[in-house]
Design a protein around this motif. Structure first.
Motif, PDB file in Angstrom:
ATOM      1  N   THR A  34       0.849  -1.195   0.000  1.00  0.00           N
ATOM      2  CA  THR A  34       0.000   0.000   0.000  1.00  0.00           C
ATOM      3  C   THR A  34       0.876   1.233   0.000  1.00  0.00           C
ATOM      4  O   THR A  34       2.029   1.205   0.448  1.00  0.00           O
ATOM      5  N   LYS A  35       0.305   2.318  -0.520  1.00  0.00           N
ATOM      6  CA  LYS A  35       1.028   3.582  -0.592  1.00  0.00           C
ATOM      7  C   LYS A  35      -0.022   4.696  -0.601  1.00  0.00           C
ATOM      8  O   LYS A  35      -0.996   4.630  -1.357  1.00  0.00           O
ATOM      9  N   ALA A  36       0.173   5.686   0.233  1.00  0.00           N
ATOM     10  CA  ALA A  36      -0.787   6.779   0.339  1.00  0.00           C
ATOM     11  C   ALA A  36      -1.024   7.431  -1.022  1.00  0.00           C
ATOM     12  O   ALA A  36      -0.081   7.706  -1.761  1.00  0.00           O
ATOM     13  N   GLU A  37      -2.287   7.622  -1.358  1.00  0.00           N
ATOM     14  CA  GLU A  37      -2.749   8.296  -2.566  1.00  0.00           C
ATOM     15  C   GLU A  37      -2.485   7.514  -3.854  1.00  0.00           C
ATOM     16  O   GLU A  37      -2.575   8.057  -4.945  1.00  0.00           O
ATOM     17  N   PHE A  38      -2.134   6.227  -3.725  1.00  0.00           N
ATOM     18  CA  PHE A  38      -1.896   5.389  -4.890  1.00  0.00           C
ATOM     19  C   PHE A  38      -2.587   4.042  -4.707  1.00  0.00           C
ATOM     20  O   PHE A  38      -2.865   3.617  -3.587  1.00  0.00           O
ATOM     21  N   VAL A  39      -2.832   3.381  -5.817  1.00  0.00           N
ATOM     22  CA  VAL A  39      -3.388   2.031  -5.817  1.00  0.00           C
ATOM     23  C   VAL A  39      -2.360   1.118  -6.482  1.00  0.00           C
ATOM     24  O   VAL A  39      -1.843   1.446  -7.552  1.00  0.00           O
ATOM     25  N   PHE A  40      -2.071   0.005  -5.829  1.00  0.00           N
ATOM     26  CA  PHE A  40      -1.130  -0.962  -6.394  1.00  0.00           C
ATOM     27  C   PHE A  40      -1.725  -1.552  -7.663  1.00  0.00           C
ATOM     28  O   PHE A  40      -2.875  -1.987  -7.676  1.00  0.00           O
ATOM     29  N   ASP A  41      -0.930  -1.598  -8.756  1.00  0.00           N
ATOM     30  CA  ASP A  41      -1.395  -2.157 -10.021  1.00  0.00           C
ATOM     31  C   ASP A  41      -0.993  -3.624 -10.147  1.00  0.00           C
ATOM     32  O   ASP A  41      -1.837  -4.489 -10.284  1.00  0.00           O
ATOM     33  N   ASN A  42       0.326  -3.917 -10.112  1.00  0.00           N
ATOM     34  CA  ASN A  42       0.788  -5.297 -10.289  1.00  0.00           C
ATOM     35  C   ASN A  42       2.298  -5.364 -10.109  1.00  0.00           C
ATOM     36  O   ASN A  42       2.959  -4.344  -9.923  1.00  0.00           O
TER      37      ASN A  42
END
Length: 114
Positions: A64-72
């Motif tokens: 996880t990362k603030a303000e981002f969505v994990f893609d792959n």
């Protein structure tokens, strides 16, 4: 002549015994490879796995990362080759994260009922 035959047979017998004694039935050494899961944009590793040759790497929990969505997880630094976790590992490798900017929504509350 008889003595030379006995000596020859004795040497052949000793050589055969040495051959069998030196042949151990030990299984071959199993090769292992390192798989590094890497945050490309942050320059640090997320996690590591040691995988037996020919076996599959286990997909780690999505980071996880603030303000981002994990893609792959990707095989290349250009982030164009998605890694297939069903493929066998046959070399050391580094897999890279790709992130997408999280969508932001604006919610306005109107307190006077309109």
């Amino acid at each position: 002549m008889k003595t030379s035959r006995v000596v020859l047979l004795l040497l052949l017998f000793i050589a055969t015994i040495c051959l069998f004694v030196s042949c151990k039935n030990e299984p071959p050494e199993v090769k292992h490879y390192s798989v590094c899961f890497y945050f490309l944009d942050e320059g640090c590793a997320y996690s590591y796995q040691t995988v037996e040759a020919g076996k599959k790497a286990v997909r780690p929990e999505d980071p996880t990362k603030a303000e981002f969505v994990f893609d792959n997880w990707y095989r290349d630094t250009s982030l164009t080759q998605v890694y297939d976790f069903n493929s066998p590992v046959n070399s050391d490798m580094t897999l890279y994260t790709k992130w997408k900017v999280a969508e932001k929504y604006s919610v306005t509350y109107n307190g006077n009922g309109a």
